[in-house]
Design a protein around this motif. Structure first.
Motif, PDB file in Angstrom:
ATOM      1  N   THR A 117     -13.014  10.281   8.240  1.00  0.00           N
ATOM      2  CA  THR A 117     -11.573  10.542   8.255  1.00  0.00           C
ATOM      3  C   THR A 117     -11.115  11.406   7.077  1.00  0.00           C
ATOM      4  O   THR A 117     -10.338  12.349   7.265  1.00  0.00           O
ATOM      5  N   GLY A 118     -11.619  11.109   5.876  1.00  0.00           N
ATOM      6  CA  GLY A 118     -11.211  11.876   4.699  1.00  0.00           C
ATOM      7  C   GLY A 118     -11.575  13.347   4.847  1.00  0.00           C
ATOM      8  O   GLY A 118     -10.798  14.249   4.515  1.00  0.00           O
ATOM      9  N   LEU A 119     -12.752  13.580   5.386  1.00  0.00           N
ATOM     10  CA  LEU A 119     -13.219  14.957   5.590  1.00  0.00           C
ATOM     11  C   LEU A 119     -12.309  15.677   6.591  1.00  0.00           C
ATOM     12  O   LEU A 119     -11.888  16.804   6.383  1.00  0.00           O
TER      13      LEU A 119
ATOM     14  N   TRP B 272      -9.256  15.058   7.218  1.00  0.00           N
ATOM     15  CA  TRP B 272      -7.968  15.323   6.564  1.00  0.00           C
ATOM     16  C   TRP B 272      -8.054  16.544   5.651  1.00  0.00           C
ATOM     17  O   TRP B 272      -7.099  17.301   5.520  1.00  0.00           O
ATOM     18  N   SER B 273      -9.208  16.714   5.008  1.00  0.00           N
ATOM     19  CA  SER B 273      -9.311  17.818   4.041  1.00  0.00           C
ATOM     20  C   SER B 273      -9.375  19.173   4.748  1.00  0.00           C
ATOM     21  O   SER B 273      -9.209  20.209   4.129  1.00  0.00           O
ATOM     22  N   PHE B 274      -9.607  19.173   6.073  1.00  0.00           N
ATOM     23  CA  PHE B 274      -9.642  20.435   6.819  1.00  0.00           C
ATOM     24  C   PHE B 274      -8.262  20.952   7.186  1.00  0.00           C
ATOM     25  O   PHE B 274      -8.140  22.067   7.684  1.00  0.00           O
ATOM     26  N   ILE B 275      -7.222  20.149   7.012  1.00  0.00           N
ATOM     27  CA  ILE B 275      -5.919  20.583   7.522  1.00  0.00           C
ATOM     28  C   ILE B 275      -5.456  21.844   6.771  1.00  0.00           C
ATOM     29  O   ILE B 275      -5.498  21.907   5.545  1.00  0.00           O
TER      30      ILE B 275
ATOM     31  N   LEU C  69       0.618   4.728   8.892  1.00  0.00           N
ATOM     32  CA  LEU C  69       1.165   6.029   9.285  1.00  0.00           C
ATOM     33  C   LEU C  69       1.982   6.664   8.161  1.00  0.00           C
ATOM     34  O   LEU C  69       1.947   7.881   7.970  1.00  0.00           O
ATOM     35  N   ILE C  70       2.717   5.851   7.424  1.00  0.00           N
ATOM     36  CA  ILE C  70       3.535   6.405   6.337  1.00  0.00           C
ATOM     37  C   ILE C  70       2.622   6.992   5.251  1.00  0.00           C
ATOM     38  O   ILE C  70       2.819   8.122   4.800  1.00  0.00           O
ATOM     39  N   ILE C  71       1.603   6.217   4.868  1.00  0.00           N
ATOM     40  CA  ILE C  71       0.685   6.701   3.826  1.00  0.00           C
ATOM     41  C   ILE C  71      -0.035   7.966   4.294  1.00  0.00           C
ATOM     42  O   ILE C  71      -0.138   8.958   3.570  1.00  0.00           O
ATOM     43  N   SER C  72      -0.515   7.936   5.528  1.00  0.00           N
ATOM     44  CA  SER C  72      -1.277   9.073   6.045  1.00  0.00           C
ATOM     45  C   SER C  72      -0.377  10.301   6.201  1.00  0.00           C
ATOM     46  O   SER C  72      -0.814  11.427   5.949  1.00  0.00           O
TER      47      SER C  72
ATOM     48  N   ALA D 283       0.829  -1.211   0.000  1.00  0.00           N
ATOM     49  CA  ALA D 283       0.000   0.000   0.000  1.00  0.00           C
ATOM     50  C   ALA D 283       0.861   1.259   0.000  1.00  0.00           C
ATOM     51  O   ALA D 283       0.536   2.245  -0.662  1.00  0.00           O
ATOM     52  N   VAL D 284       1.993   1.214   0.722  1.00  0.00           N
ATOM     53  CA  VAL D 284       2.898   2.375   0.708  1.00  0.00           C
ATOM     54  C   VAL D 284       3.437   2.566  -0.701  1.00  0.00           C
ATOM     55  O   VAL D 284       3.477   3.677  -1.240  1.00  0.00           O
ATOM     56  N   GLU D 285       3.836   1.463  -1.306  1.00  0.00           N
ATOM     57  CA  GLU D 285       4.386   1.499  -2.655  1.00  0.00           C
ATOM     58  C   GLU D 285       3.373   2.129  -3.623  1.00  0.00           C
ATOM     59  O   GLU D 285       3.692   3.039  -4.378  1.00  0.00           O
ATOM     60  N   LYS D 286       2.136   1.624  -3.533  1.00  0.00           N
ATOM     61  CA  LYS D 286       1.082   2.114  -4.420  1.00  0.00           C
ATOM     62  C   LYS D 286       0.820   3.605  -4.175  1.00  0.00           C
ATOM     63  O   LYS D 286       0.759   4.404  -5.112  1.00  0.00           O
ATOM     64  N   ALA D 287       0.697   3.971  -2.904  1.00  0.00           N
ATOM     65  CA  ALA D 287       0.330   5.349  -2.574  1.00  0.00           C
ATOM     66  C   ALA D 287       1.428   6.324  -2.978  1.00  0.00           C
ATOM     67  O   ALA D 287       1.173   7.333  -3.642  1.00  0.00           O
ATOM     68  N   LEU D 288       2.645   6.007  -2.585  1.00  0.00           N
ATOM     69  CA  LEU D 288       3.722   6.976  -2.821  1.00  0.00           C
ATOM     70  C   LEU D 288       4.157   7.034  -4.285  1.00  0.00           C
ATOM     71  O   LEU D 288       4.555   8.070  -4.786  1.00  0.00           O
ATOM     72  N   LYS D 289       4.070   5.880  -4.973  1.00  0.00           N
ATOM     73  CA  LYS D 289       4.550   5.860  -6.357  1.00  0.00           C
ATOM     74  C   LYS D 289       3.487   6.266  -7.367  1.00  0.00           C
ATOM     75  O   LYS D 289       3.800   6.801  -8.423  1.00  0.00           O
ATOM     76  N   THR D 290       2.221   5.951  -7.071  1.00  0.00           N
ATOM     77  CA  THR D 290       1.213   6.175  -8.118  1.00  0.00           C
ATOM     78  C   THR D 290       0.148   7.199  -7.746  1.00  0.00           C
ATOM     79  O   THR D 290      -0.721   7.501  -8.546  1.00  0.00           O
ATOM     80  N   MET D 291       0.157   7.684  -6.474  1.00  0.00           N
ATOM     81  CA  MET D 291      -0.927   8.591  -6.085  1.00  0.00           C
ATOM     82  C   MET D 291      -0.363   9.906  -5.545  1.00  0.00           C
ATOM     83  O   MET D 291       0.713   9.941  -4.965  1.00  0.00           O
ATOM     84  N   SER D 292      -1.135  10.966  -5.694  1.00  0.00           N
ATOM     85  CA  SER D 292      -0.755  12.242  -5.083  1.00  0.00           C
ATOM     86  C   SER D 292      -1.422  12.305  -3.708  1.00  0.00           C
ATOM     87  O   SER D 292      -2.395  11.587  -3.460  1.00  0.00           O
ATOM     88  N   PRO D 293      -0.921  13.187  -2.813  1.00  0.00           N
ATOM     89  CA  PRO D 293      -1.587  13.329  -1.520  1.00  0.00           C
ATOM     90  C   PRO D 293      -3.089  13.609  -1.683  1.00  0.00           C
ATOM     91  O   PRO D 293      -3.911  13.027  -0.970  1.00  0.00           O
ATOM     92  N   GLU D 294      -3.456  14.448  -2.619  1.00  0.00           N
ATOM     93  CA  GLU D 294      -4.881  14.788  -2.813  1.00  0.00           C
ATOM     94  C   GLU D 294      -5.686  13.552  -3.196  1.00  0.00           C
ATOM     95  O   GLU D 294      -6.814  13.358  -2.738  1.00  0.00           O
ATOM     96  N   LEU D 295      -5.078  12.733  -4.043  1.00  0.00           N
ATOM     97  CA  LEU D 295      -5.773  11.522  -4.497  1.00  0.00           C
ATOM     98  C   LEU D 295      -5.993  10.553  -3.322  1.00  0.00           C
ATOM     99  O   LEU D 295      -7.030   9.894  -3.232  1.00  0.00           O
ATOM    100  N   ILE D 296      -5.008  10.485  -2.438  1.00  0.00           N
ATOM    101  CA  ILE D 296      -5.152   9.604  -1.268  1.00  0.00           C
ATOM    102  C   ILE D 296      -6.290  10.100  -0.377  1.00  0.00           C
ATOM    103  O   ILE D 296      -7.146   9.320   0.055  1.00  0.00           O
ATOM    104  N   VAL D 297      -6.323  11.421  -0.154  1.00  0.00           N
ATOM    105  CA  VAL D 297      -7.411  11.979   0.667  1.00  0.00           C
ATOM    106  C   VAL D 297      -8.758  11.650   0.005  1.00  0.00           C
ATOM    107  O   VAL D 297      -9.714  11.249   0.685  1.00  0.00           O
ATOM    108  N   ASP D 298      -8.817  11.783  -1.306  1.00  0.00           N
ATOM    109  CA  ASP D 298     -10.063  11.463  -2.023  1.00  0.00           C
ATOM    110  C   ASP D 298     -10.460  10.006  -1.849  1.00  0.00           C
ATOM    111  O   ASP D 298     -11.633   9.680  -1.659  1.00  0.00           O
ATOM    112  N   GLU D 299      -9.459   9.148  -1.937  1.00  0.00           N
ATOM    113  CA  GLU D 299      -9.719   7.712  -1.812  1.00  0.00           C
ATOM    114  C   GLU D 299     -10.267   7.403  -0.412  1.00  0.00           C
ATOM    115  O   GLU D 299     -11.196   6.610  -0.259  1.00  0.00           O
ATOM    116  N   VAL D 300      -9.682   8.036   0.599  1.00  0.00           N
ATOM    117  CA  VAL D 300     -10.147   7.823   1.980  1.00  0.00           C
ATOM    118  C   VAL D 300     -11.562   8.379   2.135  1.00  0.00           C
ATOM    119  O   VAL D 300     -12.414   7.779   2.783  1.00  0.00           O
TER     120      VAL D 300
END
Ligand SMILES: Cc1cc2nc3c(=O)[nH]c(=O)nc-3n(C[C@H](O)[C@H](O)[C@H](O)COP(=O)(O)O)c2cc1C
Ligand code: SF4
Ligand code: FES
Lengths: 164, 450
Positions: B61-63, B65-68, B107-110, B29-46
């Motif tokens: 949780t996604g919501l 995160w989007s408030f930060i 934690l790494i992905i988040s 999951a770290v590999e997928k997130a960091l290599k193929t996704m942007s932070p925004e895309l991860i927040v969207d996925e969550v």
């Protein structure tokens, strides 16, 4: 009551985690280190921690008195912290507390005359499914029975005798 | 058997260590997130996954995160809430003890999604042997390139540190936790500003529960939409339930949130029924702060419909006839248990844990403890029951943080559903001291479940 060289090194490592000027964040971990070394937190040791982290002594006292894990007076070599909150209570923690008290001849909050054991009651330790339970130093003793308590006390006495 | 997303590999030998964890699909999951996704895309996925905070409040949780806030040049932080001190709750400990890499992976992905280069795990001080397990996992992750500088060549740096509390339930409240992390007493902060704007050292901060952050791993692995298909309604994915009290098989269970409460209690897959062949009397389904329910309202709603183990069903009927899923701390009481006594231990707990900043909470918890002790030990009067009701009512909604409410709710619910038991104590001052004696006979008739 000053830190050993290894612990001073550890303090440095911890402080390095925080931004400049935020070394106060290290206070709880450093108090843990002090208690590990001395067994409890005396005023002198708290003053030492204050000077080490460039804090006012009152900032250290405030914190040490807020958190229940910091011992503000000496405790026995072995501290039995028995949980008495609801889920442990319904599984017989009251009987266990009474049994330990009788066996050691002390009330909760007291230490045996030989300085070996302190009995304390505490609130939920996050082991409710393994009740009744107690914390002893770094570890939990779970599913307590009278027999198990006997064995633990026996083992503590043996270890204490061996280390003397 | 239901779907498992968190504990599916817990029985694999050596899964606590990196090699076995990695061999069994770990860090994909770290590999997928960091290599193929942007932070925004991860927040969207969550967001798409419908994942809700597992610490108790169930906030999406996604919501969150989007408030930060993202002010220029100000570092942001993710803090993992491992304070786990709510009576009845011991699921986070299980995750950290047996699947530390799952948490580290989450934690790494988040951290990547939120832009946190320095992430903290704040763990209750009593879990004194767990930091070593986590630090070992962190060291292994770092040695294998999943943490540190320029992770996977993405330019993203991340360090994770474990910090211990020192015995204070209130430090599970997120702003008290941040105060504690800053080396202060755990006094909750007045909100706003929220941590997402001004958190740790006044920097934008997200605080999430251990289980929430671990659940980010399956969300990324399977995709938000697939995750949202598990469960029911707004209770998506799986939930860890820590079950305790008078049941045959106490422990930590992962459920998809479609099973009924009855199945959870009586099925061999889960609690295995009430211990010693006794009957079910009552249950606190979501940690000590949520309302207790008598057996009849636990298994069925007031409308007579089956009650399920999810956010919506457990709260059906509001506080009048329902409860909450909360943190998933499931406390079961059999027919011999005394609700007054149990409620008294909880009131004592909250009195002990109140930080003392606001008078309704400081004084109210003290009074509830005193009055309940009197009633429990046969020194209570009828009017004490009304006084108790009055005291709890004056706390709710009048405090800086929700600990006040959390202390008031269990008392209110106990009186609401078991008033006759309180009255029995007042009327039988001698008998109520005898433990486990005839207690079942003065409670509401229990619906016998066959
Ligand atoms: C008195 C009190 C105690 C709390 N204790 C915890 C706790 O031990 N663990 C936890 O994750 N959340 C706890 N919370 C909730 C946190 O404030 C916060 O909502 C949570 O960590 C957010 O994470 P989540 O959205 O992932 O659930 C507590 C809240 C209150 C009011
Ligand atoms: S409600 Fe209680 S615990 Fe929360 S801030 Fe007020 S006094 Fe402290
Ligand atoms: S009630 Fe004793 S560990 Fe939770």
């Amino acid at each position: 009551m000053e830190f050993t060289v290894e612990r001073l090194q550890k303090v440095k490592e911890i402080v390095a985690r925080y931004p400049d000027g935020k070394q106060k964040s290290a206070l709880l971990p450093v108090l843990h280190l002090m208690q590990e070394q001395e067994g409890w937190l005396s005023v002198e040791s708290m003053d030492y921690v204050a000077s080490l982290l460039s804090l006012e002594p009152i900032e250290v006292y405030e914190v040490a008195t807020f958190y229940t894990m910091y011992n503000l007076k000496p405790v026995g070599k072995y501290m039995f912290e028995v949980c008495r909150t609801g889920p442990c209570m319904i599984n017989g923690s009251d009987e266990i507390i009474a049994y330990i008290g009788d066996k050691l001849g002390i009330q909760p909050g007291e230490t045996t005359a030989d300085g070996l054991f302190t009995l304390k009651t505490v609130e939920c330790l996050g082991a409710c499914g393994y009740a009744p339970m107690m914390q002893m130093g770094k570890h939990y003793k779970e599913h307590l029975t009278k027999e198990k308590v006997d064995a633990i006390i026996e083992e503590c006495r043996r270890n204490a005798a061996m280390n003397n | 058997m239901g779907v498992k997303l968190l504990l599916d590999k817990v029985h694999i030998e050596g899964i606590r260590y990196y090699d076995a964890y990695r061999k069994n699909g770990g860090y994909a999951a770290v590999e997928k997130a960091l290599k193929t996704m942007s932070p925004e895309l991860i927040v969207d996925e969550v967001k798409k996954s419908g994942l809700r905070g597992r610490g108790g409040a169930g906030f999406p949780t996604g919501l969150k995160w989007s408030f930060i806030a993202k002010p220029e040049g100000v570092p942001r932080h993710l803090v993992c809430n491992a304070d786990e001190s709510e009576p009845g709750t011991f699921k986070d400990r299980y995750l950290m003890e047996f699947l530390p890499h799952l948490l580290i992976e989450g934690l790494i992905i988040s951290s990547f999604a939120l832009g946190s280069n320095v992430t903290f795990i704040y763990i209750r001080g009593e879990y004194a042997w767990i930091p070593e397990i986590l630090e070992q996992a962190i060291a292994e992750a770092k040695a294998n390139g999943w943490l540190g500088k320029n992770i996977l060549g993405t330019g993203f740096d991340c360090e994770i540190y474990v910090q211990r509390g020192a015995g204070a339930y209130i430090c599970g409240e997120e702003t008290a936790l941040l105060e504690s992390l800053e080396g202060k007493r755990g006094n909750p902060r007045i909100k706003p500003p929220f941590p997402a704007v001004k958190g740790l050292w006044d920097r934008p901060t997200v605080v999430n529960n251990v289980e929430t952050l671990a659940a980010v791993v399956p969300v990324i692995n399977m995709g938000g939409e697939a995750y949202a298909k598990i469960g029911v309604g707004r209770s998506t994915g799986t939930k860890l339930i820590s079950a305790c009290g008078n049941i045959n098989k106490p422990g930590v269970y992962e459920i998809d949130m479609t099973i009924s409460v009855e199945e959870f209690i009586y099925s061999e897959t889960y609690c295995g029924g009430i211990a010693k062949g006794k009957r079910l009397k009552a249950c606190i389904p979501g940690g000590s702060s949520v309302p207790i329910l008598p057996a009849n309202l636990l298994l069925k709603t007031a409308k007579g419909e089956t009650r399920y183990m999810n956010y919506e069903s457990l709260s059906d009927g509001g506080f009048a006839t329902g409860s909450m899923l909360g943190s998933g701390g499931f406390i079961v009481l059999d027919e011999d248990q005394c609700v007054v006594r149990h409620t008294y231990t909880l009131a004592r707990f909250y009195r002990h844990e109140s930080c003392g900043q606001c008078s309704p909470c400081r004084e109210g918890t003290l009074w509830m403890d005193k009055i309940l002790k009197n009633i429990e030990t046969g020194k209570g009067k009828k009017k004490d029951i009304d006084l108790l009701w009055d005291v709890q009512r004056r706390i709710e909604g009048n405090t800086i943080c929700p600990l006040g409410d959390a202390a008031a709710w269990p008392v209110a619910a106990a009186i609401r559903h078991f008033r006759d038991e309180f009255e029995w104590h007042v009327d039988h001052p001698d008998e109520c001291l005898k433990r486990n004696f005839g207690l079942a006979h003065y409670a509401d008739p229990i619906e016998v479940v066959t």
